[in-house]
Scaffold this motif. Structure first.
Motif, PDB file in Angstrom:
ATOM      1  N   GLU A   9     -70.685  14.922   8.143  1.00  0.00           N
ATOM      2  CA  GLU A   9     -70.908  16.179   8.847  1.00  0.00           C
ATOM      3  C   GLU A   9     -72.398  16.441   8.886  1.00  0.00           C
ATOM      4  N   CYS A  10     -72.841  17.051   9.969  1.00  0.00           N
ATOM      5  CA  CYS A  10     -74.262  17.343  10.104  1.00  0.00           C
ATOM      6  C   CYS A  10     -74.424  18.672  10.835  1.00  0.00           C
ATOM      7  N   LYS A  11     -75.571  19.277  10.630  1.00  0.00           N
ATOM      8  CA  LYS A  11     -75.870  20.549  11.276  1.00  0.00           C
ATOM      9  C   LYS A  11     -77.226  20.435  11.949  1.00  0.00           C
ATOM     10  N   ASP A 104     -66.281   8.601  16.607  1.00  0.00           N
ATOM     11  CA  ASP A 104     -65.755   9.827  17.185  1.00  0.00           C
ATOM     12  C   ASP A 104     -66.729  10.949  16.823  1.00  0.00           C
ATOM     13  N   HIS A 105     -67.277  11.619  17.829  1.00  0.00           N
ATOM     14  CA  HIS A 105     -68.216  12.732  17.623  1.00  0.00           C
ATOM     15  C   HIS A 105     -67.529  14.021  18.059  1.00  0.00           C
ATOM     16  N   LYS A 106     -67.618  15.034  17.210  1.00  0.00           N
ATOM     17  CA  LYS A 106     -67.067  16.348  17.545  1.00  0.00           C
ATOM     18  C   LYS A 106     -68.131  17.384  17.210  1.00  0.00           C
ATOM     19  N   GLY A 117     -71.758  19.319  13.642  1.00  0.00           N
ATOM     20  CA  GLY A 117     -71.164  18.101  14.169  1.00  0.00           C
ATOM     21  C   GLY A 117     -70.450  17.303  13.100  1.00  0.00           C
ATOM     22  N   LYS A 118     -69.514  16.502  13.549  1.00  0.00           N
ATOM     23  CA  LYS A 118     -68.807  15.593  12.667  1.00  0.00           C
ATOM     24  C   LYS A 118     -68.766  14.243  13.364  1.00  0.00           C
TER      25      LYS A 118
END
Length: 162
Positions: A9-11, A104-106, A117-118
């Motif tokens: 996970e990222c921000k 897979d990017h969400k 983001g994940k």
């Protein structure tokens, strides 16, 4: 064969719309400019950017992979839900260490205007050994590094992709 996955996970402080446009929809144009030490060029091998499009990322000698490129196929591109999934169809670790792998990017907008983001890596090895932490880090690091490069560009260029 071993099936596995890695989730990161990222921000980002960049707004969702700008990050999506630059980091997903136009990444093939941006990455050779933002990371010329790693990506020499990107070729579109068919498609209009949507599902089924093939993108070939050509690497410089600085990238230490068995193949000097990765060819991806867009599997999902949902501009409303901000979901992007692609499978590696040639190059990278495919056929050397992995039978298959995909990303897979969400993305979601946070209440403060930032983006959460994940990234999910799903893979199947060719043999009965799992990927090492180093191999997982190499694959995820490349994807997350591209996103960080895009974020840095957008922060330095507030009018880009507005």
């Amino acid at each position: 064969m071993v099936a596995g996955s890695v989730v990161e996970e990222c921000k980002s402080t960049v707004a969702l719309g700008r990050l999506w446009k630059a980091g997903i929809l136009d990444v093939h144009n941006l990455m050779p400019r933002l990371a010329p030490e790693h990506i020499s060029s990107v070729e579109i091998g068919g498609g209009d950017g949507g599902v089924g499009t093939i993108k070939k990322f050509n690497f410089t000698d600085a990238v230490k992979l068995p193949a000097n490129f990765v060819k991806d196929r867009v599997d999902v591109l949902d501009n409303e839900k901000h979901v992007f999934k692609y499978s590696v169809v040639e190059g990278g670790l495919l056929g050397v260490r992995l039978k298959s792998y995909s990303f897979d990017h969400k993305f979601e907008a946070a209440s403060d205007g930032s983006t959460v983001g994940k990234v999910i890596l799903e893979y199947e090895t060719l043999d009965d050994t799992d990927l090492s932490e180093e191999e997982k880090g190499l694959l995820m690091g490349a994807v997350l590094g591209m996103m960080k490069a895009v974020e840095g560009f957008l922060l330095a260029n507030p009018d880009a992709y507005a």
